[in-house]
Enzyme design. Structure first.
Site, PDB file in Angstrom:
ATOM      1  N   CYS A  72       0.860  -1.184   0.000  1.00  0.00           N
ATOM      2  CA  CYS A  72       0.000   0.000   0.000  1.00  0.00           C
ATOM      3  C   CYS A  72       0.891   1.226   0.000  1.00  0.00           C
ATOM      4  O   CYS A  72       1.704   1.400   0.918  1.00  0.00           O
ATOM      5  CB  CYS A  72      -0.904  -0.013   1.227  1.00  0.00           C
ATOM      6  SG  CYS A  72      -1.876   1.500   1.454  1.00  0.00           S
ATOM      7  N   CYS A 186      -0.614   3.780  -6.420  1.00  0.00           N
ATOM      8  CA  CYS A 186      -1.556   3.084  -5.538  1.00  0.00           C
ATOM      9  C   CYS A 186      -1.660   1.666  -6.068  1.00  0.00           C
ATOM     10  O   CYS A 186      -1.860   1.472  -7.284  1.00  0.00           O
ATOM     11  CB  CYS A 186      -2.920   3.764  -5.540  1.00  0.00           C
ATOM     12  SG  CYS A 186      -4.193   2.839  -4.623  1.00  0.00           S
TER      13      CYS A 186
END
Length: 267
Positions: A72, A186
């Site tokens: 992440c 992302c």
């Protein structure tokens, strides 16, 4: 058995898990999705630093991984030092692929597409200063794309008109027509690469860090340990979802990425 824990706010880390599984097919993978706290991109640094170190420390005790992968970008650019201080296993974080994008760009105009939390971090500014100082860099943040990726892997449609609006700032003046490389900062976004390619007004390279993360994970594990299991050893890759019971479509999404057991953990 070699154990790898892969952690993300949702299904985005599957874009990293597929590279790890391909490079380390003998490793046992445990995937943890923090569905209850998603999306991370609209959380403050204080909120993430209050939640993640303790959560990862608990997961380490439960899963006993040899390596922890924080798949992440927002968590990595915000809480990685605190997570590393809270656990014993080596931790691999996600670094937005600004360096390879700058190296690959012929026009020296690139974009970084991430969550608002990621693109606003000083960490990203530092990467740009170090590796892309000769480039015009456009920063674009979107949480909508995170939910689009979640919806896609849950079996739902992607709203192409909305997706096009979300990425439109990449291609606006003064540099939009020159951009030839976009950093997918992302881990959810590589899951939308087909839709992104169809929505862009001109051809660009969509660049993510998945393969590099897998190589780093293999390096930390070491060749002997990563290949210690025999082909006949019984094993399961497990997905642990922090939140409500997953739908059948969501279970299928994890199964499609090699996670044959899906368990919901109530927060």
């Amino acid at each position: 058995m070699t154990q790898v824990l892969i952690f993300d706010s949702g299904i985005g880390g599957l874009s990293v898990a597929r590279h790890i599984h391909a490079l380390l097919p003998a490793a046992v993978l445990t995937y943890v999705a923090d569905d209850e706290f998603r999306p991370y991109g609209d959380k403050s640094e204080a909120q993430l630093n209050a939640r993640l170190p303790g959560l990862l420390a608990s997961l380490e005790i439960a899963c006993q991984p040899d390596v922890i992968v924080i798949a992440c970008n927002t968590a990595s650019t915000t809480a990685l030092p605190a997570i590393r201080a809270a656990v014993n296993a080596p931790v691999v974080g996600v670094v937005p692929a600004i360096k390879p994008a700058a190296q690959q760009s012929l026009t020296k105009s690139i974009a970084v597409l991430g969550t608002p939390g990621t693109v606003a971090r000083a960490y990203v500014d530092d990467l740009i200063s170090e590796f892309a100082s000769d480039c015009a860099v456009t920063l674009v943040g979107s949480t909508a794309l995170v939910e689009m990726a979640e919806r896609k892997l849950a079996g739902g449609p992607v709203d192409m008109a909305r997706l096009k609006r979300e990425i439109a700032p990449i291609f606006t003046p003064p540099n939009g027509h020159n951009i030839d490389a976009v950093v997918l900062a992302c881990t959810h976004f590589p899951l939308l690469v087909d839709e992104l390619e169809k929505s862009a007004p001109h051809k660009v390279a969509w660049i993510d860090s998945g393969a590099a993360i897998a190589r780093r994970t293999k390096l930390l594990l070491g060749r002997a340990q990563a290949l210690e299991m025999t082909a006949g050893t019984s094993r399961h890759n497990t997905a642990l979802l922090i939140g409500p019971q997953p739908s059948p479509a969501r279970r299928k999404a994890f199964a499609d990425f090699g996670f044959d057991r899906v368990v919901a953990l109530k927060p």
